[in-house]
Every structure is written in structure tokens, then in C-alpha cells.
Motif scaffolding. Structure first.
Motif, PDB file in Angstrom:
ATOM      1  N   UNK A   1       0.835  -1.209   0.000  1.00 29.09           N
ATOM      2  CA  UNK A   1       0.000   0.000   0.000  1.00 29.09           C
ATOM      3  C   UNK A   1       0.870   1.261   0.000  1.00 29.09           C
ATOM      4  N   UNK A   2       1.944   1.238   0.817  1.00 29.16           N
ATOM      5  CA  UNK A   2       2.838   2.398   0.860  1.00 29.16           C
ATOM      6  C   UNK A   2       3.461   2.657  -0.513  1.00 29.16           C
ATOM      7  N   UNK A   3       3.873   1.601  -1.192  1.00 27.93           N
ATOM      8  CA  UNK A   3       4.465   1.761  -2.525  1.00 27.93           C
ATOM      9  C   UNK A   3       3.443   2.296  -3.506  1.00 27.93           C
ATOM     10  N   UNK A   4       2.212   1.775  -3.409  1.00 30.47           N
ATOM     11  CA  UNK A   4       1.160   2.232  -4.328  1.00 30.47           C
ATOM     12  C   UNK A   4       0.832   3.695  -4.098  1.00 30.47           C
ATOM     13  N   UNK A   5       0.872   4.138  -2.864  1.00 28.36           N
ATOM     14  CA  UNK A   5       0.491   5.509  -2.562  1.00 28.36           C
ATOM     15  C   UNK A   5       1.599   6.508  -2.876  1.00 28.36           C
ATOM     16  N   UNK A   6       2.838   6.117  -2.619  1.00 31.81           N
ATOM     17  CA  UNK A   6       3.942   7.087  -2.731  1.00 31.81           C
ATOM     18  C   UNK A   6       4.840   6.849  -3.934  1.00 31.81           C
ATOM     19  N   UNK A   7       4.797   5.670  -4.484  1.00 32.48           N
ATOM     20  CA  UNK A   7       5.715   5.346  -5.574  1.00 32.48           C
ATOM     21  C   UNK A   7       7.104   4.983  -5.092  1.00 32.48           C
ATOM     22  N   UNK A   8       7.312   4.981  -3.761  1.00 29.23           N
ATOM     23  CA  UNK A   8       8.604   4.621  -3.197  1.00 29.23           C
ATOM     24  C   UNK A   8       8.629   3.123  -2.937  1.00 29.23           C
ATOM     25  N   UNK A   9       9.573   2.400  -3.518  1.00 32.09           N
ATOM     26  CA  UNK A   9       9.600   0.955  -3.320  1.00 32.09           C
ATOM     27  C   UNK A   9       9.973   0.584  -1.894  1.00 32.09           C
ATOM     28  N   UNK A  10       9.327  -0.463  -1.395  1.00 33.63           N
ATOM     29  CA  UNK A  10       9.585  -0.985  -0.059  1.00 33.63           C
ATOM     30  C   UNK A  10      10.062  -2.424  -0.198  1.00 33.63           C
ATOM     31  N   UNK A  11      11.237  -2.683   0.341  1.00 29.80           N
ATOM     32  CA  UNK A  11      11.776  -4.043   0.350  1.00 29.80           C
ATOM     33  C   UNK A  11      11.407  -4.674   1.686  1.00 29.80           C
ATOM     34  N   UNK A  12      10.665  -5.778   1.621  1.00 24.62           N
ATOM     35  CA  UNK A  12      10.222  -6.459   2.838  1.00 24.62           C
ATOM     36  C   UNK A  12      11.054  -7.709   3.034  1.00 24.62           C
ATOM     37  N   UNK A  13      11.698  -7.809   4.183  1.00 18.74           N
ATOM     38  CA  UNK A  13      12.537  -8.958   4.502  1.00 18.74           C
ATOM     39  C   UNK A  13      12.015  -9.575   5.803  1.00 18.74           C
ATOM     40  N   UNK A  14      11.334 -10.708   5.668  1.00 16.18           N
ATOM     41  CA  UNK A  14      10.774 -11.412   6.820  1.00 16.18           C
ATOM     42  C   UNK A  14      11.526 -12.712   6.989  1.00 16.18           C
ATOM     43  N   UNK A  15      12.285 -12.841   8.048  1.00 18.29           N
ATOM     44  CA  UNK A  15      13.049 -14.062   8.293  1.00 18.29           C
ATOM     45  C   UNK A  15      12.135 -15.129   8.852  1.00 18.29           C
ATOM     46  N   UNK A  16      12.204 -16.345   8.303  1.00 15.55           N
ATOM     47  CA  UNK A  16      11.363 -17.431   8.783  1.00 15.55           C
ATOM     48  C   UNK A  16      10.110 -17.537   7.958  1.00 15.55           C
TER      49      UNK A  16
END
Length: 423
Positions: A293-308
Motif C-alpha cells: 500500500x505504501x508503494x502504491x500511494x507514494x511510488x517509493x519501493x519498499x523491500x520487505x525482509x521477513x526471516x522465517x
């Protein structure tokens, strides 16, 4: 000895209308008992062979005692008026001594007389003096009945001294007991007042805490959502002005979705449910939707790193809902700050679990949000969002750190204990 009515006249004393009513009920029993003693004495006199003038003198003296009690004694017992009490006691002592002088059986009156002295007279030393006078007058009355010679007086004096000592000891014990009861009543009243004040204080603290909680919830959810709606609506308007209808349609879709999410958050807030993004999903999934949602709203890419595992069975989940809510709200606030202040081109959201603690127990869960924006200004101080985030994190035994990132920008790190760990 004091009564409820005395204390009722003094501000701050622990007596009320119920106490006055209770005392009045007790005095009624004192009235009945004293009248019964006088009547029993009156019945006993003729049974001992008492006849003639001496019997009628005794009856007259007892009648005067009853009249004085009705006029002064009973009123003094309820009002604690010492003038009325003194007037009645004078008549009581004189009438008792006259009655005893007619017949020794009249010493039955002493059971009520000594008791009334201690009930009516204040302070205690006045009751002691009155008891001595009553004992002396009764001794004289007994001696008069037997001829008023020295041997009779010496024979009656020890007996009356024993009765006097017993009356004084009993009176002092009763006075002490009543004084302690009075103190207990006062302490109980103070305790009730303290409990009421404490309850009021807890209520006020609870209201304040709830207001602060709602303020944080609104700031972290509705306020940020409305900010997004305004931003996207402005972007859609600008796109329409440029004739970019497809771009405007995309912004309006984001506006609609954000408004729906805000509506769901508002309903959950009113119903005191868990945050909408965590209903029926794991923390990792909620963070993924938040990043998209943040990327869609701002155009700023978000890299999500979830361990496990993404389903929460591995290194991303804390194991208890309260900590998951704290991490989700922290991510929302951190991304909101990136949107408003950072001017970043890229954002990284990382969720990891530490190893087990020494001596056993689960490790901590860390959430890190970093950007490549302009970084923190000099003399940075926490605003409402960060202050609320610190309170949330502290409430679950976690820690919050805000500072510059390794490659510039800002780094927000939240660390909370996983289930089984110690705060």
C-alpha cells in the motif's frame, strides 16, 4: 463517653443519620432496662415486709427518680447535654440514698444508677466522682436504716467499697471499649473515604489512559489513512488537470481502498477488536500489505525482509497478539514518518527473530524500518507518533531505538520479547 450525635455536630467525624438512629435504638434499651430495675425494686419492697410510711417514702423517692429521668436523664442520654445530665444525677443519687434508707433491698437500684453515671457524665473523672458520692450516700442510707451508729456504718462501708471498686472498674472498661469502638468507626470512615478517593483516582487515571490509547490508535490508523486519502486525491486532481485519466483512476482506486481500510479500522476501534490488518492473518502478511500500500500511494519501493515462515510459525511472529500489534503499529508510524519527512527513494522493512536467550527462553523479535532519505534533523525530539510508539513498546517490555541509518537516512528499530521470553 461520646455518642453519634456529638460527632455529627463536628465536621469530618465519621457519623451520619444511620449512626444516630442506631444510637437512639440503644438508648431505648437503656430506658427500658432502667425502668424495669425501678419497677422490680418497687415490687420487692413490700415482699420484704415493708409497710407504712417508709414504703410510701421509698415509692415517692423512686417516682421522683423516674420523673427526673423522663425530664432530664433520657434527653441527656440522646443530646449529651451535661447540664441536664448533672441535674438528673443529683436527683438520682439523692433518690437512691433515700430509698435505701427505707429498705436495704433498694440497693437493687445501684445496678441502674452506677450504669447511668457512666453513660451520662463526661469526662470519665466526673463519673468517678459521682460514683464515689453515690456509694457514700448509699452507705449513709444503709446505716440510717439500721440506726445510724458507728458499727453499722463500719459494716456497710467495706461492702459498698467493693461495689464502688467494681462499678469504677466496669465503668472504665466500658468507657475504654466505647472509645475504641469510636476510634474504629473513625478509622473505618477514613478507610472508606480513602477507598472512594482511590477509586475516583483510578477511574480518572483509567479515563486518561483510555483517551491516550484512543489518541494513539487514531494517530496510527485513521489520521494516517486520511492523510493518504488527501494526498491521493490531490494527485488524482493533478492527473486530471494534465489529462492523465488512467493515472487519476489509479489514484482514486487507492483512495477508495484507503477509505475502506480506514472505515474498517474505525469500526474495530469502536468495538475494541484487534487491528484490522491482523484479523485472520499473520504479522508478516499484514506487513506485506502495508508495504504494498505504501508503494502504491507514494511510488517509493519498499523491500520487505521477513526471516522465517511467512505464516508466523518461524522467525517473524512474536507468539502473542499484543507484541504483534505493537510491531505493526511501529511499522505504520515509521512509514508515515518516511512519507512526511524523509524524501526517501527506497525503504527497507526487516522482521527477524534472535536466537534463544541464555538459560532458555525464546529470543526477541526485531522490526527494523530504514530509508535512504535526508535523515534526522539536528536536535531531533520525539513527536506524538514516536512518543506513542515508545509507550506501546515499553508496555510489552520492548525497546525502541531511532537514529541514523548505516548508509544515511533514518533507522527505526523495535525489539520486543517473543512468547516465552522475559521482558
Amino acid at each position: 463517653m461520646t455518642t453519634a450525635e456529638d460527632h455529627a455536630a463536628r465536621p469530618g467525624e465519621p457519623y451520619d443519620a444511620l449512626d444516630l438512629a442506631a444510637w437512639d435504638r440503644q438508648v431505648v434499651w437503656w430506658d427500658r432496662t432502667f425502668v424495669a430495675i425501678v419497677l422490680l425494686t418497687a415490687v420487692a419492697l413490700p415482699l420484704t415486709g415493708q409497710r407504712g410510711t417508709s414504703l410510701w417514702v421509698a415509692y415517692g423517692a423512686m417516682a421522683v427518680i423516674l420523673a427526673a429521668y423522663a425530664a432530664w436523664g433520657a434527653r441527656a442520654a440522646r443530646s449529651r447535654d451535661q447540664r441536664l445530665a448533672t441535674a438528673y444525677v443529683v436527683v438520682l443519687i439523692a433518690g437512691t440514698s433515700v430509698t435505701v434508707a427505707q429498705n436495704g433491698i433498694a440497693t437493687l437500684l445501684l445496678f441502674g444508677a452506677f450504669t447511668q453515671l457512666w453513660m451520662l457524665l463526661e469526662p470519665e473523672r466526673r463519673a468517678v466522682v459521682a460514683s464515689v458520692v453515690l456509694a457514700a450516700a448509699t452507705t449513709v442510707g444503709i446505716a440510717y436504716q439500721e440506726g445510724f451508729d458507728l458499727p453499722t456504718l463500719l459494716e456497710a462501708a467495706p461492702q459498698m467499697a467493693i461495689a464502688l471498686a467494681f462499678a469504677i472498674m466496669l465503668g472504665l472498661w466500658v468507657a475504654t471499649t466505647m472509645r475504641r469502638s469510636d476510634e474504629r468507626a473513625r478509622l473505618l470512615h477514613d478507610l472508606r473515604e480513602a477507598q472512594a478517593e482511590l477509586a475516583e483516582s483510578h477511574h480518572a487515571a483509567g479515563v486518561t489512559a483510555e483517551r491516550e490509547r484512543i489518541a494513539r490508535e487514531i494517530h496510527d490508523t485513521l489520521a494516517q489513512g486520511f492523510t493518504s486519502v488527501v494526498t491521493q486525491a490531490q494527485a488524482a486532481t493533478a492527473a486530471l488537470d494534465r489529462g492523465e485519466q488512467d493515472r487519476a483512476r489509479e489514484r482514486l482506486v487507492v483512495v477508495e481502498q484507503t477509505a475502506r481500510d480506514n472505515l474498517a479500522e474505525a469500526r474495530a476501534l469502536v468495538a475494541a477488536f484487534a487491528p484490522v490488518p491482523l484479523q485472520g492473518s499473520t504479522l508478516a502478511e499484514a506487513l506485506r500489505r502495508l508495504a504494498e500500500r505504501f508503494t502504491a500511494e507514494t511510488g517509493t519501493p519498499v523491500v520487505l525482509d521477513v526471516a522465517g515462515a511467512a505464516d508466523g510459525s518461524g522467525g517473524g511472529a512474536t507468539g502473542h497478539a499484543a507484541a504483534d500489534v505493537v510491531l505493526l503499529r511501529a511499522a505504520q508510524e515509521a512509514l508515515a514518518n518516511v512519507r512526511r519527512h524523509a524524501g526517501a527513494h527506497a525503504v527497507t522493512v526487516r522482521l527477524t527473530r534472535d536466537g534463544e536467550r541464555e538459560g532458555g527462553g525464546a529470543g526477541d523479535v526485531r522490526l527494523e524500518v530504514s530509508d535512504d532519505g535526508r535523515g534526522l534533523p539536528p536536535g531531533h525530539a520525539d513527536g506524538l507518533g514516536l512518543a506513542g510508539m515508545r509507550e506501546r513498546v515499553s508496555a510489552v517490555g520492548g525497546r525502541l531505538a531511532v537514529g541514523p541509518g548505516e548508509g544515511g537516512g533514518t533507522r527505526v528499530e523495535v525489539q520486543v520479547p517473543a512468547a516465552g521470553g522475559s521482558p
